[in-house]
Design an enzyme around this catalytic site. Structure first.
Site, PDB file in Angstrom:
ATOM      1  N   HIS A   1      20.017  27.477  -8.053  1.00 40.92           N
ATOM      2  CA  HIS A   1      21.235  26.743  -8.399  1.00 40.92           C
ATOM      3  C   HIS A   1      21.708  25.954  -7.173  1.00 40.92           C
ATOM      4  CE1 HIS A   1      25.702  27.040  -9.912  1.00 40.92           C
ATOM      5  NE2 HIS A   1      25.313  25.801  -9.699  1.00 40.92           N
TER       6      HIS A   1
ATOM      7  N   GLY B   1      19.832  37.690 -10.238  1.00 39.48           N
ATOM      8  CA  GLY B   1      19.621  37.305  -8.848  1.00 39.48           C
ATOM      9  C   GLY B   1      20.240  38.223  -7.833  1.00 39.48           C
ATOM     10  N   HIS B   2      21.563  38.247  -7.806  1.00 39.64           N
ATOM     11  CA  HIS B   2      22.267  38.925  -6.714  1.00 39.64           C
ATOM     12  C   HIS B   2      21.799  40.377  -6.550  1.00 39.64           C
ATOM     13  CE1 HIS B   2      25.729  40.843  -4.677  1.00 39.64           C
ATOM     14  NE2 HIS B   2      25.730  39.714  -3.987  1.00 39.64           N
TER      15      HIS B   2
ATOM     16  N   ASP C   1      18.850  32.422  -5.210  1.00 47.30           N
ATOM     17  CA  ASP C   1      19.927  31.753  -4.454  1.00 47.30           C
ATOM     18  C   ASP C   1      20.337  32.530  -3.209  1.00 47.30           C
ATOM     19  OD1 ASP C   1      20.077  29.885  -6.471  1.00 47.30           O
ATOM     20  OD2 ASP C   1      22.003  30.568  -7.276  1.00 47.30           O
ATOM     21  N   HIS C   2      20.437  33.858  -3.375  1.00 48.80           N
ATOM     22  CA  HIS C   2      21.077  34.604  -2.292  1.00 48.80           C
ATOM     23  C   HIS C   2      20.129  34.969  -1.161  1.00 48.80           C
ATOM     24  CE1 HIS C   2      24.733  34.049  -4.288  1.00 48.80           C
ATOM     25  NE2 HIS C   2      24.267  34.590  -5.397  1.00 48.80           N
TER      26      HIS C   2
ATOM     27  N   ASN D   1      16.546  34.941  -9.869  1.00 49.80           N
ATOM     28  CA  ASN D   1      17.362  33.950  -9.171  1.00 49.80           C
ATOM     29  C   ASN D   1      17.326  34.261  -7.670  1.00 49.80           C
ATOM     30  OD1 ASN D   1      19.633  32.738  -7.854  1.00 49.80           O
ATOM     31  ND2 ASN D   1      20.569  32.375  -9.851  1.00 49.80           N
TER      32      ASN D   1
ATOM     33  N   GLU E   1      22.109  30.049 -22.544  1.00 53.03           N
ATOM     34  CA  GLU E   1      22.152  31.261 -21.721  1.00 53.03           C
ATOM     35  C   GLU E   1      23.579  31.785 -21.790  1.00 53.03           C
ATOM     36  OE1 GLU E   1      20.270  31.302 -17.860  1.00 53.03           O
ATOM     37  OE2 GLU E   1      21.765  32.728 -17.087  1.00 53.03           O
TER      38      GLU E   1
ATOM     39  N   ARG F   1      25.750  25.383  -0.643  1.00 54.49           N
ATOM     40  CA  ARG F   1      26.074  26.562   0.166  1.00 54.49           C
ATOM     41  C   ARG F   1      24.881  27.499   0.324  1.00 54.49           C
ATOM     42  NH1 ARG F   1      30.063  29.725  -4.020  1.00 54.49           N
ATOM     43  NH2 ARG F   1      31.077  27.697  -4.051  1.00 54.49           N
ATOM     44  N   HIS F   2      23.937  27.437  -0.634  1.00 57.61           N
ATOM     45  CA  HIS F   2      22.744  28.280  -0.464  1.00 57.61           C
ATOM     46  C   HIS F   2      21.468  27.440  -0.643  1.00 57.61           C
ATOM     47  CE1 HIS F   2      23.543  28.726  -4.755  1.00 57.61           C
ATOM     48  NE2 HIS F   2      24.426  29.708  -4.615  1.00 57.61           N
TER      49      HIS F   2
ATOM     50  N   HIS G   1      24.097  36.846 -15.503  1.00 60.81           N
ATOM     51  CA  HIS G   1      25.222  36.807 -14.564  1.00 60.81           C
ATOM     52  C   HIS G   1      25.790  38.211 -14.357  1.00 60.81           C
ATOM     53  CE1 HIS G   1      27.749  34.495 -11.890  1.00 60.81           C
ATOM     54  NE2 HIS G   1      28.602  35.487 -12.056  1.00 60.81           N
TER      55      HIS G   1
ATOM     56  N   ARG H   1      24.033  24.125  -5.551  1.00 61.66           N
ATOM     57  CA  ARG H   1      25.442  23.769  -5.819  1.00 61.66           C
ATOM     58  C   ARG H   1      25.808  22.470  -5.126  1.00 61.66           C
ATOM     59  NH1 ARG H   1      29.440  27.278  -7.420  1.00 61.66           N
ATOM     60  NH2 ARG H   1      28.657  29.199  -8.352  1.00 61.66           N
TER      61      ARG H   1
ATOM     62  N   GLU I   1      19.329  25.374 -12.256  1.00 59.00           N
ATOM     63  CA  GLU I   1      20.716  25.420 -12.734  1.00 59.00           C
ATOM     64  C   GLU I   1      21.480  24.320 -12.026  1.00 59.00           C
ATOM     65  OE1 GLU I   1      21.370  30.126 -13.702  1.00 59.00           O
ATOM     66  OE2 GLU I   1      21.980  29.397 -11.737  1.00 59.00           O
TER      67      GLU I   1
ATOM     68  N   THR J   1      31.552  32.524  -7.307  1.00 57.61           N
ATOM     69  CA  THR J   1      30.363  32.439  -8.163  1.00 57.61           C
ATOM     70  C   THR J   1      30.799  31.831  -9.497  1.00 57.61           C
ATOM     71  OG1 THR J   1      28.495  33.662  -9.091  1.00 57.61           O
ATOM     72  CG2 THR J   1      30.618  34.814  -9.063  1.00 57.61           C
ATOM     73  N   THR J   2      29.840  31.573 -10.368  1.00 59.49           N
ATOM     74  CA  THR J   2      30.154  30.875 -11.626  1.00 59.49           C
ATOM     75  C   THR J   2      31.088  31.728 -12.491  1.00 59.49           C
ATOM     76  OG1 THR J   2      27.940  29.980 -11.442  1.00 59.49           O
ATOM     77  CG2 THR J   2      29.084  29.609 -13.521  1.00 59.49           C
TER      78      THR J   2
HETATM   79  C1  DXP Z   1      24.967  30.051 -13.123  1.00 64.20           C
HETATM   80  C2  DXP Z   1      25.022  31.451 -12.711  1.00 64.20           C
HETATM   81  O1  DXP Z   1      25.662  32.247 -13.275  1.00 64.20           O
HETATM   82  C3  DXP Z   1      24.281  31.965 -11.558  1.00 64.20           C
HETATM   83  O2  DXP Z   1      23.009  31.546 -11.489  1.00 64.20           O
HETATM   84  C4  DXP Z   1      24.880  31.594 -10.292  1.00 64.20           C
HETATM   85  O3  DXP Z   1      24.774  30.228 -10.201  1.00 64.20           O
HETATM   86  C5  DXP Z   1      24.239  32.264  -9.115  1.00 64.20           C
HETATM   87  O4  DXP Z   1      24.634  31.557  -8.008  1.00 64.20           O
HETATM   88  P1  DXP Z   1      26.086  31.725  -7.402  1.00 64.20           P
HETATM   89  O5  DXP Z   1      26.169  33.152  -6.950  1.00 64.20           O
HETATM   90  O6  DXP Z   1      26.204  30.709  -6.328  1.00 64.20           O
HETATM   91  O7  DXP Z   1      27.120  31.484  -8.471  1.00 64.20           O
HETATM   92  N1  LIG Z   2      22.266  32.473 -14.616  1.00 64.08           N
HETATM   93  C1  LIG Z   2      22.495  33.746 -14.039  1.00 64.08           C
HETATM   94  C2  LIG Z   2      21.657  33.919 -12.840  1.00 64.08           C
HETATM   95  O1  LIG Z   2      20.816  33.111 -12.559  1.00 64.08           O
HETATM   96  C3  LIG Z   2      21.797  35.119 -11.994  1.00 64.08           C
HETATM   97  O2  LIG Z   2      23.111  35.432 -11.696  1.00 64.08           O
HETATM   98  P1  LIG Z   2      23.388  36.683 -10.715  1.00 64.08           P
HETATM   99  O3  LIG Z   2      22.456  37.814 -11.114  1.00 64.08           O
HETATM  100  O4  LIG Z   2      23.112  36.249  -9.305  1.00 64.08           O
HETATM  101  O5  LIG Z   2      24.836  37.008 -10.992  1.00 64.08           O
END
Ligand code: DXP
Ligand SMILES: NCC(=O)COP(=O)(O)O
Length: 246
Positions: free
Chosen positions: A46, A216-217, A12-13, A10, A154, A52-53, A194, A48, A73, A103-104
């Site tokens: 994702h 991701g994070h 996103d960040h 992921n 998931e 935001r990202h 997550h 949103r 997502e 976050t979700t």
């Molecule tokens: C759906 C989920 O759990 C994650 O992919 C999340 O969407 C990561 O992006 P955020 O940190 O913006 O929630």
């Molecule tokens: N669906 C979970 C995801 O994509 C990654 O979440 P995170 O590792 O950023 O918390």
């Protein structure tokens, strides 16, 4: 079922960092290509509602350049469904979304909004997307996912990731392991994700029946120090090790 656990990265960040300053860098598209080179099996994003990202531009460019698969997502809204129909990603994961959340926070309440989710699954099925539902590890939600015709779930691993005592970690882990077994018995492909990081992932990856983890994070955070390719490789090694030990 795959003999090894697949890694969806992921990104996103990477976009969070870019949006913090409104710069052109770091570019999530570049991140996705590096992640793929390092062995990612897919790229998760994702966009949103508040953007935001990840931006629409990122999604459209990624669709052009990804060599693996896009896992989009998204919230179950008309606007996002129309966007998915435009993008035509390989995979769509329907997630709950609250504008004010950091976050979700939990899984999608499929049981509580079954007809809406079933219609979304049908609409996404028409564009050939593999639909997954991001749900809590709860048999009630798994049964609802089956009724909606989603081939994949998931499981939200947030409770496990955030548990603060060894007992709470173990309890949350058992809930996930039981949900994986239950969903597999119902014929679903089971992914999870997550809050997974380099110290809590191996145990989840070792659960028989897990197909893919989306992370991701933690990967983006490690990339600050090691570079993204090493961060992806390190996580892949954990997944492979877990399967070899299982
Ligand atoms: C759906 C989920 O759990 C994650 O992919 C999340 O969407 C990561 O992006 P955020 O940190 O913006 O929630
Ligand atoms: N669906 C979970 C995801 O994509 C990654 O979440 P995170 O590792 O950023 O918390």
């Amino acid at each position: 079922m795959n003999p090894r656990v697949l890694l969806g990265v992921n990104i996103d960040h990477v976009a969070t960092l870019r949006q913090a300053r409104g710069t052109r860098y770091p570019d999530p598209v570049q991140a996705a290509l590096l992640a793929e080179e390092a062995g990612a099996d897919g790229i998760t994003i994702h966009p949103r509602e508040d953007r935001r990202h990840i931006q629409d531009r990122d999604v459209l460019l990624l669709k052009e350049v990804l060599q693996t698969k896009m896992n989009l997502e998204m919230a179950v809204t008309d606007a996002m469904l129309a966007f998915a129909e435009q993008v035509r990603p390989e995979c769509v994961c329907l997630v709950p979304e609250k504008r004010e959340e950091l976050t979700t926070e939990g899984g999608l309440d499929v049981d509580g909004q079954e007809s809406r989710v079933a219609k979304a699954c049908e609409r996404l099925g028409r564009i050939g997307a593999e639909v997954s539902l991001f749900i809590d590890p709860d048999p009630l939600q798994i049964d609802a996912a089956v009724r909606c015709g989603a081939p994949v779930v998931e499981l939200h691993t947030g409770e496990y990731a955030e548990a603060e005592t060894p007992e709470a970690v173990d309890a949350a882990f058992r809930t996930i392991a039981e949900a994986v077994a239950y969903a597999r018995k119902k014929g679903l492909v089971v992914n999870a994700g997550h809050g997974l990081h380099y110290h809590n992932t191996e145990r989840v990856a070792a659960i028989a029946g897990i197909n893919e983890l989306n992370i991701g994070h933690a990967i983006v955070a490690r990339a600050v120090f090691t570079g993204l390719k090493d961060a992806v490789r390190d996580m892949k090694a954990i997944l492979d090790q877990a399967r070899n030990r299982a």
